[in-house]
Design a protein around this motif. Sequence first.
Motif, PDB file in Angstrom:
ATOM      1  N   LEU A  63      59.963  52.725  36.920  1.00 48.95           N
ATOM      2  CA  LEU A  63      60.365  51.318  36.969  1.00 48.95           C
ATOM      3  C   LEU A  63      59.182  50.410  36.660  1.00 48.95           C
ATOM      4  O   LEU A  63      59.307  49.448  35.884  1.00 48.95           O
ATOM      5  N   LEU A  64      58.021  50.711  37.247  1.00 50.69           N
ATOM      6  CA  LEU A  64      56.837  49.873  37.084  1.00 50.69           C
ATOM      7  C   LEU A  64      56.032  50.230  35.836  1.00 50.69           C
ATOM      8  O   LEU A  64      55.053  49.545  35.526  1.00 50.69           O
ATOM      9  N   ARG A  65      56.434  51.315  35.159  1.00 50.09           N
ATOM     10  CA  ARG A  65      55.738  51.749  33.938  1.00 50.09           C
ATOM     11  C   ARG A  65      54.220  51.805  34.173  1.00 50.09           C
ATOM     12  O   ARG A  65      53.435  51.139  33.497  1.00 50.09           O
ATOM     13  N   VAL A  66      53.840  52.620  35.138  1.00 47.71           N
ATOM     14  CA  VAL A  66      52.455  52.613  35.604  1.00 47.71           C
ATOM     15  C   VAL A  66      51.458  52.992  34.509  1.00 47.71           C
ATOM     16  O   VAL A  66      50.283  52.608  34.568  1.00 47.71           O
ATOM     17  N   SER A  67      51.904  53.752  33.499  1.00 48.61           N
ATOM     18  CA  SER A  67      50.961  54.134  32.451  1.00 48.61           C
ATOM     19  C   SER A  67      50.524  52.943  31.609  1.00 48.61           C
ATOM     20  O   SER A  67      49.478  52.990  30.951  1.00 48.61           O
ATOM     21  N   ALA A  68      51.308  51.868  31.622  1.00 47.77           N
ATOM     22  CA  ALA A  68      50.938  50.670  30.854  1.00 47.77           C
ATOM     23  C   ALA A  68      49.903  49.818  31.581  1.00 47.77           C
ATOM     24  O   ALA A  68      49.360  48.879  30.989  1.00 47.77           O
ATOM     25  N   LEU A  69      49.617  50.136  32.839  1.00 49.56           N
ATOM     26  CA  LEU A  69      48.650  49.343  33.602  1.00 49.56           C
ATOM     27  C   LEU A  69      47.251  49.390  32.996  1.00 49.56           C
ATOM     28  O   LEU A  69      46.449  48.479  33.202  1.00 49.56           O
ATOM     29  N   PHE A  70      46.954  50.456  32.259  1.00 48.35           N
ATOM     30  CA  PHE A  70      45.617  50.588  31.698  1.00 48.35           C
ATOM     31  C   PHE A  70      45.320  49.519  30.652  1.00 48.35           C
ATOM     32  O   PHE A  70      44.171  49.323  30.276  1.00 48.35           O
ATOM     33  N   SER A  71      46.349  48.835  30.186  1.00 53.24           N
ATOM     34  CA  SER A  71      46.130  47.781  29.191  1.00 53.24           C
ATOM     35  C   SER A  71      45.788  46.437  29.827  1.00 53.24           C
ATOM     36  O   SER A  71      45.528  45.470  29.107  1.00 53.24           O
ATOM     37  N   VAL A  72      45.770  46.372  31.162  1.00 51.39           N
ATOM     38  CA  VAL A  72      45.547  45.090  31.833  1.00 51.39           C
ATOM     39  C   VAL A  72      44.073  44.776  32.108  1.00 51.39           C
ATOM     40  O   VAL A  72      43.614  43.667  31.818  1.00 51.39           O
ATOM     41  N   PRO A  73      43.259  45.702  32.668  1.00 44.67           N
ATOM     42  CA  PRO A  73      41.877  45.323  33.005  1.00 44.67           C
ATOM     43  C   PRO A  73      41.083  44.790  31.830  1.00 44.67           C
ATOM     44  O   PRO A  73      40.220  43.914  31.996  1.00 44.67           O
ATOM     45  N   GLY A  74      41.355  45.292  30.625  1.00 44.72           N
ATOM     46  CA  GLY A  74      40.617  44.824  29.460  1.00 44.72           C
ATOM     47  C   GLY A  74      40.818  43.347  29.173  1.00 44.72           C
ATOM     48  O   GLY A  74      39.920  42.696  28.610  1.00 44.72           O
ATOM     49  N   ASP A  75      41.979  42.808  29.534  1.00 46.24           N
ATOM     50  CA  ASP A  75      42.200  41.364  29.359  1.00 46.24           C
ATOM     51  C   ASP A  75      41.152  40.568  30.124  1.00 46.24           C
ATOM     52  O   ASP A  75      40.529  39.644  29.583  1.00 46.24           O
ATOM     53  N   GLY A  84      30.761  34.471  28.229  1.00 47.00           N
ATOM     54  CA  GLY A  84      29.333  34.628  28.443  1.00 47.00           C
ATOM     55  C   GLY A  84      28.946  35.001  29.851  1.00 47.00           C
ATOM     56  O   GLY A  84      27.799  34.807  30.243  1.00 47.00           O
ATOM     57  N   HIS A  85      29.872  35.541  30.633  1.00 47.70           N
ATOM     58  CA  HIS A  85      29.592  35.861  32.032  1.00 47.70           C
ATOM     59  C   HIS A  85      29.549  37.366  32.247  1.00 47.70           C
ATOM     60  O   HIS A  85      30.228  38.130  31.554  1.00 47.70           O
ATOM     61  N   ARG A  86      28.797  37.770  33.245  1.00 47.37           N
ATOM     62  CA  ARG A  86      28.844  39.148  33.714  1.00 47.37           C
ATOM     63  C   ARG A  86      30.014  39.287  34.691  1.00 47.37           C
ATOM     64  O   ARG A  86      30.184  38.443  35.574  1.00 47.37           O
ATOM     65  N   PRO A  87      30.819  40.340  34.562  1.00 46.89           N
ATOM     66  CA  PRO A  87      31.884  40.556  35.547  1.00 46.89           C
ATOM     67  C   PRO A  87      31.313  40.641  36.953  1.00 46.89           C
ATOM     68  O   PRO A  87      30.246  41.221  37.174  1.00 46.89           O
ATOM     69  N   ASN A  88      32.011  40.036  37.906  1.00 45.62           N
ATOM     70  CA  ASN A  88      31.551  40.029  39.292  1.00 45.62           C
ATOM     71  C   ASN A  88      32.736  40.273  40.219  1.00 45.62           C
ATOM     72  O   ASN A  88      33.809  40.699  39.768  1.00 45.62           O
ATOM     73  N   HIS A  89      32.530  40.011  41.503  1.00 43.40           N
ATOM     74  CA  HIS A  89      33.602  40.296  42.457  1.00 43.40           C
ATOM     75  C   HIS A  89      34.831  39.430  42.207  1.00 43.40           C
ATOM     76  O   HIS A  89      35.962  39.847  42.497  1.00 43.40           O
ATOM     77  N   ARG A  90      34.641  38.230  41.675  1.00 43.50           N
ATOM     78  CA  ARG A  90      35.801  37.390  41.357  1.00 43.50           C
ATOM     79  C   ARG A  90      36.601  37.983  40.202  1.00 43.50           C
ATOM     80  O   ARG A  90      37.829  37.843  40.143  1.00 43.50           O
ATOM     81  N   THR A  91      35.915  38.642  39.278  1.00 46.75           N
ATOM     82  CA  THR A  91      36.611  39.331  38.189  1.00 46.75           C
ATOM     83  C   THR A  91      37.486  40.445  38.745  1.00 46.75           C
ATOM     84  O   THR A  91      38.614  40.659  38.283  1.00 46.75           O
ATOM     85  N   VAL A  92      36.969  41.168  39.739  1.00 46.65           N
ATOM     86  CA  VAL A  92      37.739  42.252  40.349  1.00 46.65           C
ATOM     87  C   VAL A  92      38.990  41.702  41.028  1.00 46.65           C
ATOM     88  O   VAL A  92      40.098  42.248  40.884  1.00 46.65           O
ATOM     89  N   LEU A  93      38.838  40.608  41.770  1.00 50.74           N
ATOM     90  CA  LEU A  93      39.999  40.006  42.433  1.00 50.74           C
ATOM     91  C   LEU A  93      41.026  39.527  41.413  1.00 50.74           C
ATOM     92  O   LEU A  93      42.238  39.729  41.589  1.00 50.74           O
ATOM     93  N   ALA A  94      40.556  38.897  40.351  1.00 53.14           N
ATOM     94  CA  ALA A  94      41.472  38.414  39.320  1.00 53.14           C
ATOM     95  C   ALA A  94      42.166  39.574  38.615  1.00 53.14           C
ATOM     96  O   ALA A  94      43.351  39.475  38.256  1.00 53.14           O
ATOM     97  N   THR A  95      41.454  40.687  38.413  1.00 49.61           N
ATOM     98  CA  THR A  95      42.071  41.857  37.792  1.00 49.61           C
ATOM     99  C   THR A  95      43.170  42.421  38.678  1.00 49.61           C
ATOM    100  O   THR A  95      44.264  42.758  38.191  1.00 49.61           O
ATOM    101  N   CYS A  96      42.904  42.525  39.969  1.00 47.47           N
ATOM    102  CA  CYS A  96      43.939  42.995  40.900  1.00 47.47           C
ATOM    103  C   CYS A  96      45.134  42.053  40.900  1.00 47.47           C
ATOM    104  O   CYS A  96      46.292  42.494  40.975  1.00 47.47           O
ATOM    105  N   ALA A  97      44.879  40.744  40.801  1.00 46.28           N
ATOM    106  CA  ALA A  97      45.973  39.776  40.738  1.00 46.28           C
ATOM    107  C   ALA A  97      46.816  39.995  39.479  1.00 46.28           C
ATOM    108  O   ALA A  97      48.059  39.988  39.534  1.00 46.28           O
ATOM    109  N   SER A  98      46.164  40.222  38.350  1.00 48.34           N
ATOM    110  CA  SER A  98      46.898  40.441  37.099  1.00 48.34           C
ATOM    111  C   SER A  98      47.695  41.733  37.136  1.00 48.34           C
ATOM    112  O   SER A  98      48.803  41.803  36.606  1.00 48.34           O
ATOM    113  N   LEU A  99      47.130  42.770  37.756  1.00 52.06           N
ATOM    114  CA  LEU A  99      47.874  44.026  37.885  1.00 52.06           C
ATOM    115  C   LEU A  99      49.152  43.824  38.699  1.00 52.06           C
ATOM    116  O   LEU A  99      50.223  44.347  38.349  1.00 52.06           O
TER     117      LEU A  99
END
Length: 415
Positions: A63-75, A84-99
């Motif tokens: 239902l959730l098509r979990v194999s497609a999740l790998f296309s999200v973190p790259g966004d 021009g930024h280095r990924p940081n803890h806010r990037t991790v939180l935003a990635t989890c939000a997008s997932l």
Amino acid sequence: MGVSGRTGSGGASGSGGVTGYGGASDSGGVTGDTGDSGAGTDGSGNGNGNGSDNGTGRAWAELLRVSALFSVPGDLLAGATAAGHRPNHRTVLATCASLCLYEAGMALNDWADRDIDAVERPDRPIPSGRIAPAAALTAAGGLTVAGLALAAAASRPALLTATALAATVWAYDLHLKNTPAGPAAMACARTLDLLQGAVATAPPGTTRPWRTVIGSRTDTPPPLGSAARSARAALPSALLLGAHTFAVTTVSRREAQGSSSALPLAGLAAVAAVAGAGAARGGWGRGRSRSESRGRSGTRSAAYRPAAACPSVGRSAAGSPSVGRPPVGRPAAPPPSPVTAALLAGYAATAARPLLHAVLNPSPYFLQRAVGGGIRAMIPLQAALTARAGAPRTAAALLALIPAARRLSRKVSPT
């Protein structure tokens, strides 16, 4: 009813990967028969004879098509590096939000399409009876709330972008999907997802314009806040990803019925255009240093300074407009680096090959393969955008997701 990798529309392969809706042919099926494990349900609406836990988990994975999740973190990573930024803890939180928001869209999509899937894809979790419609809708709502909460923990600009993304996802699944605006809405969602990485990773600061300095030129526009500057810097990359998404979504609208060769041919042209634009603008972002993009207090980076705010831009030393001389602005972008060029070539090959097969035979089987190829191509495209921004190590980390995505797609289809 057993599953051997075919959909109700007759368009899936036996691999159960990007071309099928359901499990792999050697996985024991997903809607009833389980090969050598016996047949029938487990008595709880779960169509897997291996036990309720295994069947329920597999149904939710489908239902959730979990194999497609790998296309999200790259966004998010492409957005952060493009700004021009280095990924940081806010990037991790935003990635989890997008997932979370991505999975909310998957659950909502199947809930909205449950009547259509009952005819075209009866092996999907809801029409096969393995997941109740109410449970899917509840999951969509809960994942949306979780995504917004994670975005709020990242930053206020991230919450604003995530709210726009969530609204786009729900509007697409509930109404826009079956209208001419459907592909544009999906492209907008991917564009917002990349911008989410840019604004979430930006250093904290006001989102309002800075106070104009007394005595400055009256025609100097006020500078933008840190998040707004980051979004503006990441916009070219976001538009390229959105263009690719638009093309894949347009092809997917006919993957269950088939089409003429014109549709995958248009998809081929879009892939070529995206790869060409990525190469032509390959030098953008590499000239910014990390220190410029960190948003030091009280200073403004020249990379983000509007042209009108620089007296030397388009003006002579005396302050009068330059005559007979082109204005001094952003330097011409150099050719893409070998790494970026290689990644763009990999993106083009991944997306174009199944599209070419669909041009020769635009049946549901080959159109579904083309859609799967378009989904897989997102990762090398994200990596190319990341390398173009001067972060080859991050691009290499994204490429490491491809083998894992491919293995999981053999068990759970991303389409």
